[in-house]
Motif scaffolding. Structure first.
Motif, PDB file in Angstrom:
ATOM      1  N   HIS A   1       0.876  -1.177   0.000  1.00  0.00           N
ATOM      2  CA  HIS A   1       0.000   0.000   0.000  1.00  0.00           C
ATOM      3  C   HIS A   1       0.910   1.223   0.000  1.00  0.00           C
ATOM      4  O   HIS A   1       2.130   1.079   0.111  1.00  0.00           O
ATOM      5  CB  HIS A   1      -0.973  -0.019   1.186  1.00  0.00           C
ATOM      6  CG  HIS A   1      -0.346   0.105   2.536  1.00  0.00           C
ATOM      7  ND1 HIS A   1       0.611  -0.763   3.000  1.00  0.00           N
ATOM      8  CD2 HIS A   1      -0.532   1.015   3.535  1.00  0.00           C
ATOM      9  CE1 HIS A   1       0.956  -0.417   4.227  1.00  0.00           C
ATOM     10  NE2 HIS A   1       0.290   0.676   4.579  1.00  0.00           N
TER      11      HIS A   1
ATOM     12  N   HIS B   1       0.940   4.136   2.005  1.00  0.00           N
ATOM     13  CA  HIS B   1       1.153   5.021   3.152  1.00  0.00           C
ATOM     14  C   HIS B   1       2.586   5.526   3.108  1.00  0.00           C
ATOM     15  O   HIS B   1       3.496   4.810   2.689  1.00  0.00           O
ATOM     16  CB  HIS B   1       0.893   4.280   4.473  1.00  0.00           C
ATOM     17  CG  HIS B   1      -0.531   4.322   4.903  1.00  0.00           C
ATOM     18  ND1 HIS B   1      -1.084   3.404   5.748  1.00  0.00           N
ATOM     19  CD2 HIS B   1      -1.535   5.203   4.593  1.00  0.00           C
ATOM     20  CE1 HIS B   1      -2.361   3.699   5.949  1.00  0.00           C
ATOM     21  NE2 HIS B   1      -2.653   4.785   5.257  1.00  0.00           N
TER      22      HIS B   1
ATOM     23  N   HIS C   1       5.756   3.665   3.926  1.00  0.00           N
ATOM     24  CA  HIS C   1       6.085   2.488   3.107  1.00  0.00           C
ATOM     25  C   HIS C   1       6.672   2.847   1.742  1.00  0.00           C
ATOM     26  O   HIS C   1       7.083   1.955   1.000  1.00  0.00           O
ATOM     27  CB  HIS C   1       4.835   1.615   2.913  1.00  0.00           C
ATOM     28  CG  HIS C   1       4.418   0.921   4.170  1.00  0.00           C
ATOM     29  ND1 HIS C   1       4.551  -0.433   4.361  1.00  0.00           N
ATOM     30  CD2 HIS C   1       3.907   1.410   5.330  1.00  0.00           C
ATOM     31  CE1 HIS C   1       4.122  -0.755   5.574  1.00  0.00           C
ATOM     32  NE2 HIS C   1       3.724   0.348   6.178  1.00  0.00           N
TER      33      HIS C   1
ATOM     34  N   HIS D   1      -7.425  -1.226   5.883  1.00  0.00           N
ATOM     35  CA  HIS D   1      -6.396  -0.375   6.510  1.00  0.00           C
ATOM     36  C   HIS D   1      -6.190   0.860   5.632  1.00  0.00           C
ATOM     37  O   HIS D   1      -6.159   1.980   6.129  1.00  0.00           O
ATOM     38  CB  HIS D   1      -5.097  -1.165   6.672  1.00  0.00           C
ATOM     39  CG  HIS D   1      -3.909  -0.308   6.995  1.00  0.00           C
ATOM     40  ND1 HIS D   1      -3.779   0.367   8.179  1.00  0.00           N
ATOM     41  CD2 HIS D   1      -2.801   0.003   6.259  1.00  0.00           C
ATOM     42  CE1 HIS D   1      -2.634   1.047   8.173  1.00  0.00           C
ATOM     43  NE2 HIS D   1      -2.030   0.847   7.018  1.00  0.00           N
TER      44      HIS D   1
ATOM     45  N   ASP E   1       0.215  -3.741   6.136  1.00  0.00           N
ATOM     46  CA  ASP E   1      -0.360  -3.363   7.429  1.00  0.00           C
ATOM     47  C   ASP E   1      -1.764  -3.929   7.640  1.00  0.00           C
ATOM     48  O   ASP E   1      -2.527  -3.418   8.459  1.00  0.00           O
ATOM     49  CB  ASP E   1      -0.422  -1.832   7.556  1.00  0.00           C
ATOM     50  CG  ASP E   1       0.953  -1.205   7.669  1.00  0.00           C
ATOM     51  OD1 ASP E   1       1.948  -1.953   7.756  1.00  0.00           O
ATOM     52  OD2 ASP E   1       1.021   0.036   7.668  1.00  0.00           O
TER      53      ASP E   1
HETATM   54 ZN   LIG Z   1      -0.145   1.595   6.478  1.00  0.00          ZN
END
Ligand SMILES: [Zn+2]
Ligand SMILES: [Zn+2]
Length: 215
Positions: free
Chosen positions: A60, A62, A65, A135, A154
């Motif tokens: 993902h 975010h 990351h 998430h 996550d």
């Molecule tokens: Zn995350």
């Protein structure tokens, strides 16, 4: 044989995961190296093991990351692959990064999108893509079925789950993703989470206080 190397990078201790096999081809998942020291760790491991990175995938987008995606993409000349629904996070990454104290440049654009049910490969290894929102939109899990290993970002942690209070997070959706996509796998599948230690599907089914079958 599939092999795995994990690095815990940046202040958020994101697990950057390398998957590689006997062909020496390798996949970089969640390139999160932030400073020169962390970049050097990644590069030296790849060099020492004579690996050839052929794919760059994010579970993902975010901001914690994606801190090393520009570096990895540029250094190894590989394009970023994500789920389409995660693209908005990349568009907002610079301002979002600042709010977390990260100084980041405009992230690279994805070269292709992964979706639920895709089977991708590197070397002699096949990887299944599972779409697991809740998430963050665009969250995918990367599953090596034959080797019984799944990289979940996550979505699920040892004894915990990803936050659902951030934009696009939703507990019910996350629980559904975990129950319908992850808990249907065999109990002894090894789970590589986006932060912290590994776990297994069976352990989380029995013991997870948020989504376990006894929760
Ligand atoms: Zn995350
Ligand atoms: Zn994270």
């Amino acid at each position: 044989m599939l092999q795995i190397k994990k690095f815990a990078f940046n202040a958020f201790q994101v697990n950057t995961v390398l998957l590689f096999d006997e062909t020496k081809e390798c996949v970089i998942i969640d390139a999160a190296c932030y400073d020169d020291y962390e970049r050097k760790q990644l590069v030296e491991f790849i060099k020492e093991n004579e690996l050839k990175p052929v794919r760059l995938i994010n579970t993902h987008c975010h901001v914690d990351h994606i801190l090393g995606i520009n570096f990895a993409s540029d250094y190894y000349k590989i394009g970023l692959e994500i789920h389409k629904a995660g693209e908005a996070f990349l568009d907002n990454a610079v301002s979002h990064g600042m709010s977390f104290g990260f100084n980041i440049e405009e992230p690279v654009k994805p070269v292709s999108f992964l979706k639920d049910g895709d089977v991708i490969s590197f070397g002699n290894t096949k990887l299944n893509i599972l779409y697991t929102p809740g998430h963050a939109d665009g969250s995918i899990c990367i599953y090596a079925e034959k080797e019984k290993l799944i990289v979940v970002g996550d979505v699920l942690f040892h004894g915990s789950i990803g936050r659902t209070d951030l934009p696009t997070g939703n507990f019910e959706v996350l629980k559904e993703s975990i129950h319908n996509k992850l808990f249907v796998l065999e109990d002894d599948v090894r789970v590589i989470a986006g932060h912290g230690p590994d776990t297994t599907i069976g352990f989380e089914k029995q013991n997870n206080p948020f989504v376990g079958l006894r929760a």
